[in-house]
Every structure is written in structure tokens, then in C-alpha cells.
Design a protein around this motif. Structure first.
Motif, mmCIF file in Angstrom:
data_model
loop_
_atom_site.group_PDB
_atom_site.id
_atom_site.type_symbol
_atom_site.label_atom_id
_atom_site.label_comp_id
_atom_site.label_asym_id
_atom_site.label_seq_id
_atom_site.Cartn_x
_atom_site.Cartn_y
_atom_site.Cartn_z
ATOM 1 N N ALA A 280 -13.885 -9.060 -10.243
ATOM 2 C CA ALA A 280 -13.015 -10.264 -9.916
ATOM 3 C C ALA A 280 -13.838 -11.897 -9.891
ATOM 4 N N GLN A 281 -15.102 -11.723 -10.069
ATOM 5 C CA GLN A 281 -15.760 -13.008 -10.193
ATOM 6 C C GLN A 281 -16.199 -13.303 -11.729
ATOM 7 N N MET A 282 -16.009 -12.493 -12.616
ATOM 8 C CA MET A 282 -16.258 -12.534 -13.959
ATOM 9 C C MET A 282 -15.067 -12.977 -14.681
ATOM 10 N N LYS A 283 -15.323 -14.062 -15.325
ATOM 11 C CA LYS A 283 -14.056 -14.189 -16.271
ATOM 12 C C LYS A 283 -13.685 -13.273 -17.400
ATOM 13 N N ARG A 284 -14.546 -12.427 -17.912
ATOM 14 C CA ARG A 284 -14.429 -11.540 -18.992
ATOM 15 C C ARG A 284 -13.682 -10.154 -18.189
ATOM 16 N N THR A 285 -13.615 -9.997 -16.828
ATOM 17 C CA THR A 285 -13.146 -8.892 -16.272
ATOM 18 C C THR A 285 -11.968 -9.350 -15.375
ATOM 19 N N GLN A 286 -11.845 -10.575 -15.074
ATOM 20 C CA GLN A 286 -10.680 -10.810 -14.203
ATOM 21 C C GLN A 286 -9.047 -10.268 -14.301
ATOM 22 N N GLY A 287 -8.966 -9.947 -15.421
ATOM 23 C CA GLY A 287 -7.743 -9.649 -15.864
ATOM 24 C C GLY A 287 -7.507 -8.145 -15.909
ATOM 25 N N ARG A 288 -8.340 -7.383 -15.313
ATOM 26 C CA ARG A 288 -8.351 -6.116 -15.366
ATOM 27 C C ARG A 288 -7.425 -5.543 -14.103
ATOM 28 N N PRO A 289 -6.569 -4.312 -14.198
ATOM 29 C CA PRO A 289 -5.627 -4.200 -13.198
ATOM 30 C C PRO A 289 -6.071 -4.442 -11.540
ATOM 31 N N LEU A 290 -7.400 -3.957 -11.231
ATOM 32 C CA LEU A 290 -7.866 -4.143 -9.818
ATOM 33 C C LEU A 290 -7.975 -5.726 -9.326
ATOM 34 N N PRO A 291 -8.983 -6.442 -10.252
ATOM 35 C CA PRO A 291 -9.189 -7.555 -9.695
ATOM 36 C C PRO A 291 -7.784 -8.624 -10.016
ATOM 37 N N ALA A 292 -6.965 -8.202 -10.734
ATOM 38 C CA ALA A 292 -5.823 -9.093 -10.968
ATOM 39 C C ALA A 292 -4.616 -8.541 -9.894
ATOM 40 N N GLY A 293 -4.945 -7.506 -9.184
ATOM 41 C CA GLY A 293 -3.880 -7.263 -8.105
ATOM 42 C C GLY A 293 -2.720 -6.410 -8.566
ATOM 43 N N TYR B 112 -23.634 10.463 -14.720
ATOM 44 C CA TYR B 112 -24.553 9.553 -15.227
ATOM 45 C C TYR B 112 -23.914 8.303 -15.321
ATOM 46 N N TYR B 113 -22.476 8.031 -15.843
ATOM 47 C CA TYR B 113 -21.935 6.759 -15.934
ATOM 48 C C TYR B 113 -21.532 6.253 -14.684
ATOM 49 N N ALA B 114 -20.784 7.113 -14.157
ATOM 50 C CA ALA B 114 -20.177 6.662 -12.793
ATOM 51 C C ALA B 114 -20.763 6.572 -11.714
ATOM 52 N N VAL B 115 -22.035 7.143 -11.544
ATOM 53 C CA VAL B 115 -22.726 7.236 -10.245
ATOM 54 C C VAL B 115 -24.405 6.741 -10.511
ATOM 55 N N VAL B 116 -24.840 7.063 -11.562
ATOM 56 C CA VAL B 116 -26.221 6.793 -11.888
ATOM 57 C C VAL B 116 -26.257 5.216 -12.354
ATOM 58 N N TYR B 117 -25.486 4.913 -13.616
ATOM 59 C CA TYR B 117 -25.279 3.559 -13.681
ATOM 60 C C TYR B 117 -24.538 2.838 -13.132
ATOM 61 N N THR B 118 -23.566 3.151 -12.661
ATOM 62 C CA THR B 118 -22.525 2.038 -12.068
ATOM 63 C C THR B 118 -23.196 1.731 -10.660
ATOM 64 N N ILE B 119 -23.258 3.048 -9.687
ATOM 65 C CA ILE B 119 -23.659 2.522 -8.374
ATOM 66 C C ILE B 119 -25.356 2.427 -8.215
ATOM 67 N N TRP B 120 -26.030 2.947 -8.912
ATOM 68 C CA TRP B 120 -27.437 2.973 -8.608
ATOM 69 C C TRP B 120 -28.093 2.034 -9.598
ATOM 70 N N LEU B 121 -28.156 1.901 -10.798
ATOM 71 C CA LEU B 121 -28.861 1.294 -11.776
ATOM 72 C C LEU B 121 -28.428 -0.283 -12.015
ATOM 73 N N LYS B 122 -27.121 -0.363 -12.227
ATOM 74 C CA LYS B 122 -26.337 -1.763 -12.698
ATOM 75 C C LYS B 122 -26.864 -2.807 -11.528
ATOM 76 N N ASN C 108 -15.832 3.580 -12.719
ATOM 77 C CA ASN C 108 -16.467 2.423 -12.830
ATOM 78 C C ASN C 108 -15.988 1.079 -12.270
ATOM 79 N N GLN C 109 -14.267 0.896 -12.455
ATOM 80 C CA GLN C 109 -13.776 -0.123 -12.113
ATOM 81 C C GLN C 109 -13.364 -0.028 -10.861
ATOM 82 N N TRP C 110 -13.184 1.093 -10.394
ATOM 83 C CA TRP C 110 -13.048 1.374 -8.970
ATOM 84 C C TRP C 110 -14.169 0.643 -8.069
ATOM 85 N N TRP C 111 -15.380 1.035 -8.508
ATOM 86 C CA TRP C 111 -16.446 0.783 -7.741
ATOM 87 C C TRP C 111 -16.913 -0.821 -7.820
ATOM 88 N N GLU C 112 -16.640 -1.289 -9.005
ATOM 89 C CA GLU C 112 -17.008 -2.873 -9.390
ATOM 90 C C GLU C 112 -15.865 -3.783 -9.044
#
Length: 311
Positions: free
Chosen positions: A83-96, A136-146, A74-78
Motif C-alpha cells: 500500500a506504500q509503494m506506487k508500483r504495488t498500490q493497485g494490487r487487490p489487497l492494498p486497493a481494498g 522458501y519464497y513465502a516464509v524464508v524470503y518474504t517473512i525473514w529475508l526481505k 507473499n501479497q497477504w503478508w506484504e
């Protein structure tokens, strides 16, 4: 001289900062995983059969690994959205601190390992359900629905509802009505829980272009739907008792907890927010919703062992 404001590097940067084990652990969303592990364990313990402790531990470990793998994917795809959201900017990927390929490979490895071990050590019915939950979570929700519909949380709620079902099936090797009811309880709990959060981080989702319900349908419609789901949750949570699957300990606890959940949802639905209220009604509901699920499933297990022993 004024120093320029620091902007986190984009998730796709070519030379990320050094990665350590804590970044890989963060990819698994440990706070979410705590609830996943707990509900999965409760499903396993509440089942009417006894499973070998080693196999039970293995089943819960596989549920945890599968949830962690799906969260990493989920974090790999998003990563760019995070990186655009304050709540998630500190995660490993958006933080670089990590490159996207490492996150993807880590997520796929955890997911594959969890399904394989579950199938070989426990049985393949539980492994199949675990695989469905990951996809369901990684594909249906993350890639398709969200990114496409404001109903993403409603339909995607099934992803978080699988753990007690998988735990129960791991113990019994069978799918019956009771674990399906546990699935349904979490499924209907998810929209008011998550929309309560979305109401006070609405600007984050709007900035990232994610069509969450408050962004697309507005606050009034979202608040009404939070209240509607809370109303539906009350009889649904008590249904295992009414159908004779549990004892009165669970039944009265479910009614009490769900009644309090509904009481906290009323001011959210009717928008009774006092000016300057730092602890807005939706924050109170969000905080209690987490406690609600922990308490409800804990009582489910206590009902089986305590009331069963007394009987």
C-alpha cells in the motif's frame, strides 16, 4: 470546488470492495508465473528422459499452482507494504478489493493442492522440491529475508530458481548436476535482474522501509554488484556445454546472450547515464534480462531436440 485526492483504502480495511476472479488471478502474479511456467517446462523438456504427456502437463500445472500460491501468500503478508509503494498500490489487497483472510486461504489452498497433486500424480521427490520452493519464497524470503537484509534478493533468489530443477526431476525422478546448474543460472541471474529494477524504483522501497540494496548500500555499490554478477553469469551459463551436457547450439547461444547481458550491465555498473535519458541503462538491462532467460532456456530445449535429431 477542488476535489480531495483519492487515497486507496488500507489493506486491512473491514469492508473491502467486491472481489471477482481477476483479483484472485492477480494474487498469483501472472507475469512472474509466466517465467516460472516456462523455465519449469524447459527443465522438463530438456531432461534426458521422456515423460508421459499427461504427467508432464500435471507437473507443470502443479508448478504453476505452487508459484501462484506462494505469490498469494507473499501479497497477504506484504499487503501493508504494498500500500506504500506506487508500483504495488493497485494490487487487490492494498486497493481494498479483497480481505486479507481470503488471500491467505487462497494461497494456502493453492500451495497445498499443488504439492499433493504433484506427489500423487507424478512422484514425491518433485513434490518435496515444490514444497521447499513454496516455503522458501513465502516464509524464508518474504517473512525473514526481505524486511531484514539487503542480501534478500541474493539469498532469496533460490525461490525463483526452483522451477527448472523441479521440471527436470519430475521427468527423471532424480537430482543430478545438470538441473542444479539450471538452478544456479537463475540464482545468479536474479540479483542483476532485480537490482536493475530496484535502481529505478528505489524511492518506493525507501518509502516502505524495505532494505533493498540501493536503499541500504547506495547506488554505487549496487551498480558494481550488478556488474559483478553479470560477469559471473557468463561462464556459468556456458558451463552445461563445457561439461558436455549440451551441444554447441546451446553453448554458443549462451555465450552470445550472456555477452550481451554483460554489455548492458557495463553502463549500469559504471553509471554511464546520459542527462535526460528516459531509457536509463538499468531499464534496458531489466528489460533484456527477462528476454535473456526466456531465450536461454528456449535454446536449451532446442539444443536437445534439434542437435539430438541431427546427431
Amino acid at each position: 470546488m477542488t476535489q480531495p485526492a483519492y487515497n486507496p483504502p488500507p489493506a486491512s480495511q473491514a469492508y473491502p470492495l467486491p472481489t471477482d476472479w481477476r483479483d484472485f488471478f492477480a494474487l498469483t502474479k501472472p507475469r512472474v508465473m509466466t517465467l516460472v511456467i516456462f523455465t519449469g517446462l524447459c527443465g522438463l523438456l530438456a531432461a534426458p528422459t521422456t515423460i508421459n504427456p499427461v504427467l508432464g502437463f500435471t507437473a507443470i500445472l502443479c508448478i504453476a499452482l505452487g508459484a501462484g500460491g506462494a505469490a498469494a501468500l507473499n501479497q497477504w503478508w506484504e499487503a501493508d507494504l504494498d500500500a506504500q509503494m506506487k508500483r504495488t498500490q493497485g494490487r487487490p489487497l492494498p486497493a481494498g478489493r479483497m480481505d486479507r483472510t481470503s488471500a491467505r486461504d487462497f494461497g494456502m489452498a493453492l500451495s497445498a493442492m499443488s504439492v499433493f497433486i504433484m506427489g500423487v500424480a507424478v512422484h514425491w521427490l518433485a513434490a518435496a522440491l515444490l514444497l521447499v520452493s513454496i516455503v522458501y519464497y513465502a516464509v524464508v524470503y518474504t517473512i525473514w529475508l526481505k524486511p531484514r537484509t539487503p542480501q534478500n534478493i541474493v539469498i532469496g533468489g533460490g525461490a525463483g530458481a526452483f522451477p527448472p530443477l523441479i521440471g527436470w526431476v519430475a521427468a527423471t525422478n532424480d537430482v543430478t548436476l545438470m538441473p542444479v546448474l539450471l538452478f544456479a543460472i537463475i540464482f545468479f541471474w536474479t540479483p542483476p535482474h532485480f537490482w536493475a529494477l530496484a535502481l529505478f524504483v528505489e524511492t518506493d522501497y525507501a518509502r516502505a522501509g524495505i532494505p533493498m540494496m540501493p536503499v541500504v548500500a547506495g547506488e554505487v555499490s549496487t551498480r558494481r554488484q550488478v556488474l559483478a554478477y553479470a560477469v559471473l553469469l557468463l561462464p556459468l551459463a556456458a558451463l552445461p556445454w563445457w561439461l558436455g551436457y549440451t551441444h554447441a547450439l546451446y553453448g554458443f547461444s549462451a555465450l552470445g546472450l550472456s555477452g550481451l547481458f554483460l554489455a548492458l550491465a557495463v553502463p549500469v555498473g559504471l553509471r554511464r547515464t546520459a542527462p535526460g535519458d528516459a531509457m536509463r541503462p538499468e531499464k534496458r538491462l531489466f528489460a533484456f534480462s527477462i528476454l535473456y532467460l526466456f531465450a536461454l532456456f528456449a535454446v536449451l530445449v532446442a539444443d536437445r531436440y534439434v542437435m539430438g535429431w541431427m546427431a
